[in-house]
Scaffold this active site. Structure first.
Site, PDB file in Angstrom:
ATOM      1  N   SER A 686       0.969  -1.410   0.031  1.00 43.53           N
ATOM      2  CA  SER A 686      -0.134   0.152   0.126  1.00 43.53           C
ATOM      3  C   SER A 686       0.784   1.471   0.171  1.00 43.53           C
ATOM      4  CB  SER A 686      -0.904   0.064   1.133  1.00 43.53           C
ATOM      5  OG  SER A 686      -0.047   0.267   2.242  1.00 43.53           O
ATOM      6  N   LYS A 729      -6.245   4.099   9.217  1.00 42.30           N
ATOM      7  CA  LYS A 729      -5.180   4.929   8.487  1.00 42.30           C
ATOM      8  C   LYS A 729      -5.501   6.565   8.260  1.00 42.30           C
ATOM      9  CE  LYS A 729      -2.859   1.856   5.261  1.00 42.30           C
ATOM     10  NZ  LYS A 729      -3.027   1.259   3.983  1.00 42.30           N
TER      11      LYS A 729
END
Ligand code: ADP
Length: 808
Positions: A686, A729
């Protein structure tokens, strides 16, 4: 009857023997009581005639007639008569020869008998060689048997008798000798007397002697066994008495120990199998000598087993309303989690016998997994026991060691039950995702058995060695991530996820739960320490950077300590903590959210990562140096992450011209990408767009916006693929003062799940191509020659709010 035969007969005094036989050539003495017998002896003495000694068939007959006497007797000489006190006499006689009783001629005042000597004819022809050999064999046998007999009857005279037998070669004599000296039944004695043939007589004697020896041997072995038992018992008794005295001296009560165990076992109402086993151990213990190692092993075992709640339970409360109240009282928010727990209880209320449901609470540290587990126990009125599984890599940790090992202990499961004191507690298995395994066995396999409702009814700990029923235990496990939980374990559990808290949630938790808890712990009254909301906010923002509230709780604890100090030593009545003075209590601020990452810099990009401790901001740095087209990656990166960096590099090379980079830049330049905090391992795809942006920035020299953070996977052709953990996140981004978050288009739907406060504080930009990322992250776009523009890469949106790079 012929005349000459008749001449051999003689009439002499006779004496009826009771239980006795006298043999020729034997000298023996015996007591005589009957007047008739004494008269016969006297007659024999005075008339200097021999006396005929013959046994009577029934010793109880007082005045025997002819019929009560045996036929064969011995003509003997009286050697001595000794008067004894009273009427009886002791007489010594010597046998002369065997004689046959023809008739009793007189019975008063003494018996007189007509007798005739009988003897086996000594015919030289009969004394053939075979006969002497047979005699020899019989003699040897007699010798051996008598030797054995002498051993079994340890009399001093036995060895002399043996000498006597050895020195004789006359089988008949030897038979007589043995018969005279060995105790036998009257019938047997008489049968030896009756037998005139010497060899047959000795053979008969041998048979009788063998029987006698066997009887003696049997007697002796019985005797020995009795003796052995006796001496063992005596030894035990003696030792026990010694132990008792020693223990008395030491002030210990030895006897009561055994009795005490017995009483405890009886009182404990144990299952049959358990009781039997423990009693066996008590018996074993009783036999142990004082202070033996084995004894202390058994004691330890008994103590542990008796402490176990074999049958003890608490009454479970399965009431959804009551449980809701307790859960709400203990915890702020966590609505979804509470609902899931209450659903679980509702099912239990309807189907109480449904067993084997296991809850697994998953989330970052400090979000209340353990404490909600504890609340559950309280809500259900179950005792609570915790088992920390982090770092457990030995099966014996779960199942225990065999009790014979030195210092052996039961495993953690049994220990936890001991702690709980009931057999239906709530067992909180903490950090099940951090189980290890190595060559000492797989603890996960043991846990699997513990958690499996089919098997855990008879869980066997190696130490306890008895089946323990775990089927009424409620298991709740906690983990930071499900990814490292062994699959078979995960399959058995119902996963409930707990998310990071927003600052606002943290504020509420701190105000309503953490602070009151800490005040109480530090002995402070509410009025003594006032903490404003702003002060708490400041603590959250400047002193912590975490998903949960663990450190916040610690900081509040520190605040309480300082307040307590001020009250006690400075005499302050009340301490007020405000936004402006928290620094005086908590020390210099640890984080400066506004400054952090806000500056635009070349080659420095804010990435967002998800780890087991929640989301974090992960900076990527890139630098270009003269070289030969190498890509250097540092910062403890995993393979997946390295590969995604190569993919980014390839994409940049393929689009060099459009990005305003010389097409052959890679020939003379190396790119180095580094992720700080090199000690922390990082992996996953990611960070793809983050790395790509850092490289482009470094190559073009265009600064990256400091208030932008991003997450997304990149492909070779620049497509942006979705990622996981968006919620965590985004919270990390907010904590770090980020304003704009670039996310993959396909994750746009996940925004729904994100807390409203976070969503309104951040600007989310969904993208599907790297060019869009660059358009938003770079201060300005690279200046590319319009003529160099290539085709629109596939996967690019045709239109959208975010201008693709080539449109700039
Ligand atoms: P975890 O087990 O997830 O690491 P803990 O259960 O140890 O976290 O929680 C840390 C502390 O935070 C505990 O004192 C707990 O009571 C408190 N806490 C966490 N979440 C909440 C909440 N929602 N409401 C009240 N207190 C909370």
């Amino acid at each position: 009857m012929p005349e000459e035969e008749k001449t051999n007969r003689q009439t002499i005094p006779a004496l009826a023997l009771r239980g006795l036989a006298v043999y020729p050539k034997m000298l023996i003495h015996f007591d005589v009581g009957r007047e008739m017998s004494i008269n016969a002896l006297e007659e024999s003495m005075t008339s200097n005639r021999p006396i005929f000694l013959v046994a009577q068939k029934d010793i109880r007959v007082e005045n025997p007639g002819r019929d009560q006497l045996f036929t064969i007797g011995t003509v003997s000489v009286v050697r001595q008569i000794l008067r004894l006190p009273g009427k009886s006499v002791r007489v010594m006689v010597e046998g002369q020869y065997r004689a046959k009783l023809w008739d009793l001629v007189q019975t008063d005042p003494y018996l007189a008998a007509e007798v005739e000597q009988v003897e086996f004819p000594k015919d030289p022809e009969l004394e053939s060689k075979g006969n002497t050999l047979r005699a020899e064999a019989a003699i040897r046998q007699a010798y051996e048997l008598f030797d054995r007999y002498a051993e079994l009857t340890p009399k001093n005279t036995a060895s002399e008798m043996l000498m006597n037998i050895m020195s004789s070669e006359d089988a008949g004599y030897i038979a007589d000798f043995i018969a005279q000296n060995v105790s036998m039944r009257v019938m047997d004695k008489q049968s030896i007397l009756d037998e005139l043939r010497p060899v047959q007589r000795l053979n008969k004697m041998n048979r009788l002697l063998r029987r006698e020896v066997e009887i003696l041997e049997m007697e002796q072995s019985i005797q020995r066994r009795v003796q052995e038992n006796m001496s063992q018992n005596q030894k035990d008794a003696f030792l026990r008495e010694q132990v008792r005295v020693i223990q008395e001296e030491l002030g210990e009560d030895g006897e009561n120990e055994i009795a005490g165990y017995r009483r405890q076992i009886a009182d404990a109402k144990l299952p049959e199998e358990v009781e039997a086993k423990l009693l066996k151990e008590v018996i074993h213990l009783e036999k142990q000598p004082f202070g033996s190692a084995e004894g202390s092993v058994i004691r330890n075992y008994l103590d542990v087993c008796l402490e176990l709640p074999w049958t003890k339970t608490t009454k479970e409360r399965v009431n959804v309303q009551a449980a809701r109240k307790i859960l709400d009282d203990d915890h702020f928010g966590l609505d979804k989690v509470k609902d899931r727990i209450l659903e679980f209880l509702a099912v239990k209320q309807l189907a109480p016998d449904l067993k084997g449901q296991i809850i697994c609470l998953v989330g970052p540290p400090g979000v209340g997994k353990t404490s909600i587990g504890m609340s559950m126990a309280r809500a259900m009125n179950r005792k609570l026991a915790r088992i920390a599984l982090g770092g457990v890599h030995d099966e014996a940790d779960i199942r225990g060691h065999r009790k014979t090992y030195v210092g052996a202990m039961p495993g953690r499961i049994i220990n936890a039950l001991r702690q709980a004191g009931t057999r239906n507690p709530l067992l909180l298995l903490d950090e099940i995702d951090k189980l290890g395994s190595d060559m000492r066995g797989d603890p996960a396999a043991a846990l699997l058995e513990v958690l499996d409702s089919e098997q855990n009814g008879t869980f066997r700990d190696h130490f306890v060695e008895l089946p323990f029923d775990l089927s009424d235990v409620l298991f709740v496990t906690t983990a930071n991530t499900t990814s490292t939980i062994p699959k078979p374990l995960l399959d058995r559990m119902e996963v409930i996820e707990l998310a990071s808290y927003t600052d606002e949630e943290k504020l509420q938790i701190a105000k309503n739960h953490l602070l009151p808890k800490q005040l109480k712990r530090h002995g402070l009254k509410k009025s003594q320490l006032r903490v404003t909301d702003d002060a708490i906010r400041e603590s959250i923002v400047s002193y912590t950077r975490e998903s949960g509230v663990r450190i916040l709780e610690r900081e509040l604890g520190a605040l309480c300590r300082k307040a307590a100090m001020a009250i006690v030593s400075d005499g302050a009545k009340q301490v007020r903590a405000t936004r402006d003075n928290v620094e005086t209590y908590l020390g210099p601020r640890k984080y400066h959210p506004e400054k952090n990452g806000m500056e635009n810099q070349v080659g420095l990009v804010n990435g967002l990562a998800w780890t087991s401790v929640g989301g974090t901001l992960l900076e990527a740095e890139a630098n270009v140096i003269p070289g030969s087209g190498k890509v250097e990656l540092t910062g403890n990166l995993g393979n997946v992450m390295k590969e995604s960096a190569r993919a980014a590099f390839t994409y940049i090379r393929s689009r060099a011209v459009q990005l305003g980079v010389p097409a052959d830049f890679y020939k003379e330049k190396d790119i180095h990408v580094h992720f700080p905090e090199g000690a922390v391992p990082k992996d996953g795809p990611s960070a793809g767009i983050t790395i790509c942006t850092a490289m482009v920035s470094a190559l073009t020299g265009i600064p990256v916006r400091g208030d932008v953070a991003m997450t997304g996977e990149v492909t070779l052709r620049g497509r942006v693929l979705p990622i996981g953990g968006l919620r965590e996140k985004s919270m990390a981004a907010l904590r770090n003062g980020i304003h704009t978050v670039i996310i993959p288009q396909e994750n746009a739907s996940d925004l729904e799940e994100i807390d409203q406060t976070v969503r309104s504080a951040l600007q989310f930009i969904p993208v599907s191509h790297v060019d869009q990322v660059l358009a938003h992250a770079l201060e300005h776009l690279p200046l590319a020659e319009p003529s160099d523009l290539g085709e629109i890469p596939s996967g690019m949106p045709e239109a959208g709010t975010h201008a693709p790079l080539h449109q700039a």
